[in-house]
Write a protein that holds these residues in place. Structure first.
Motif, short mmCIF file in Angstrom:
data_model
loop_
_atom_site.label_atom_id
_atom_site.label_comp_id
_atom_site.label_asym_id
_atom_site.label_seq_id
_atom_site.Cartn_x
_atom_site.Cartn_y
_atom_site.Cartn_z
N GLU A 166 0.83 -1.21 0.00
CA GLU A 166 0.00 0.00 0.00
C GLU A 166 0.86 1.26 0.00
OE1 GLU A 166 -3.52 -0.42 2.75
OE2 GLU A 166 -2.47 -2.28 3.21
N ARG A 207 1.00 4.01 -3.09
CA ARG A 207 0.74 5.43 -2.88
C ARG A 207 1.87 6.29 -3.43
NH1 ARG A 207 -1.49 8.52 2.46
NH2 ARG A 207 -3.27 7.25 1.87
N ALA A 209 4.40 8.84 3.85
CA ALA A 209 3.25 8.01 3.47
C ALA A 209 3.01 6.92 4.51
CB ALA A 209 3.49 7.40 2.09
#
Length: 349
Positions: free
Chosen positions: A16, A20, A49
């Motif tokens: 993930e 991103r 992030a």
């Protein structure tokens, strides 16, 4: 707001963060683990992030150690075959990229394991352990109180106390057997050397395929070799023929070394492969491509097992004890050791 610090979210994965930031998973891992080779601005973006996603950022690992506990099974395999060699090659390549030192220790007795765990526990530079082909119940029980991450490499803990990486042994054996079923074979031997759970998964996959095809009374089709040596496999197959006649038309072997032994003994006995008997191995060792005939086999992602194990250990450092089992997909490599069911043998299909 209750004023309490939100706990890191253990469901967030590197995938993930990488998605991103528009980067690879390996780049995200290097940045979060403090490994050189990532631009400063990009590293800051990745860390931001991760924090935004409430990902638990592991401590820097560059310059740290991982202890590799190698079982006697792994050491014997390293000397005889190339499976363990390729697993270690993948592991060492990944460790080099991350700046981690792999320290190898042999474990052949309970005392060896106790000493290894004590060494790893007191050395702050050691971030965890990898257990290579080391997954018997007594071993796992002795390691249960060890506080640092342990990842089983080519190992299987049925109680999920520790994370592990294996090939998908059950589905791989099922695919191998299904290939032979599609060629018309029904009497398919499973040639094995039993002992480890990973090999039992291959037996289960062979059984799954035959039962799904409606083949009954299959337990008499299991042939056990005394060891993983080709000559032991060859003796076991010839003994089967001496006792029962050639009441089979194909063989799924639990490993390439067994398949090559069967191929050699059948050829020496004047039984042609694949015209009279078809054979499928498992592993896709380099030697399998040079047998006569070249061996059809299941490709096991050996290097990826090693590299993935280290990645999983680092992930375990951040996930606070959440054990996972990763099974890597395998694929059929078609060569020349399989053929259709011979017409003259269809009476035993």
């Amino acid at each position: 707001m209750n004023g309490k610090r939100e706990r890191p979210n253990r469901s967030i994965r590197l995938e993930e963060i990488a998605r991103r930031c528009g980067i690879s998973i390996s780049t995200a891992s290097r940045a979060l683990n403090g490994v050189p080779g990532v631009r400063t601005e990009l590293r800051k973006q990745i860390i931001a992030a991760a924090r935004d996603l409430n990902y638990s950022i592991p401590p820097a690992v560059a310059g740290r150690k991982v202890i590799l506990a190698a079982s006697s099974v792994a050491m014997v395999d390293y000397a005889r075959n190339q499976f363990t060699f390729h697993v270690l090659d993948g592991l060492n390549e990944r460790a080099t990229a991350l700046g981690i030192e792999i320290v190898t220790r042999s474990v052949t007795t309970p005392d060896d394991e106790v000493a290894l765990l004590a060494e790893a526990g007191r050395d702050d530079e050691v971030i965890g352990c990898l257990f290579l082909s080391l997954d018997d119940e007594d071993t796992l029980a002795r390691a249960e109180s060890f506080e640092k991450p342990i990842v089983l490499v080519n190992g299987d803990d049925p109680f999920m106390r520790r994370s592990g990486v294996t090939p998908c042994n059950r589905s791989a054996a099922r695919l191998a057997c299904t290939h032979l079923l599609e060629l018309g074979h029904r009497r398919i031997l499973f040639l094995t050397h039993r002992g480890r759970r990973t090999i039992e998964r291959r037996l289960e996959g062979w059984r799954d395929a035959l039962l799904a095809a409606g083949v009954e009374e299959i337990e008499d089709l299991v042939v056990e070799a005394g060891d993983w040596l080709p000559e032991d496999a060859g003796k076991a197959v010839l003994q089967r023929i001496a006792e029962n006649g050639r009441d089979f038309t194909a063989i799924v072997a639990a490993g390439d070394s067994l398949a090559l032994g069967a191929l050699g003994s059948l050829s020496a006995a004047g039984i042609e492969v694949p015209r009279e008997v078809s054979i499928v191995g498992m592993d896709d060792l380099p030697l399998s491509a040079f047998s006569n005939p070249p061996l059809t086999t299941m490709h096991i992602p050996m290097r990826e097992i090693g590299s993935t194990a280290l990645t999983l250990l680092l992930d375990d450092m951040a996930q606070d004890g959440l054990s996972r089992r990763l099974e890597l997909a395998c694929r059929l490599v078609r060569r020349e050791s399989c053929g259709p069911l011979p017409a003259i043998r269809q009476d035993i299909s």
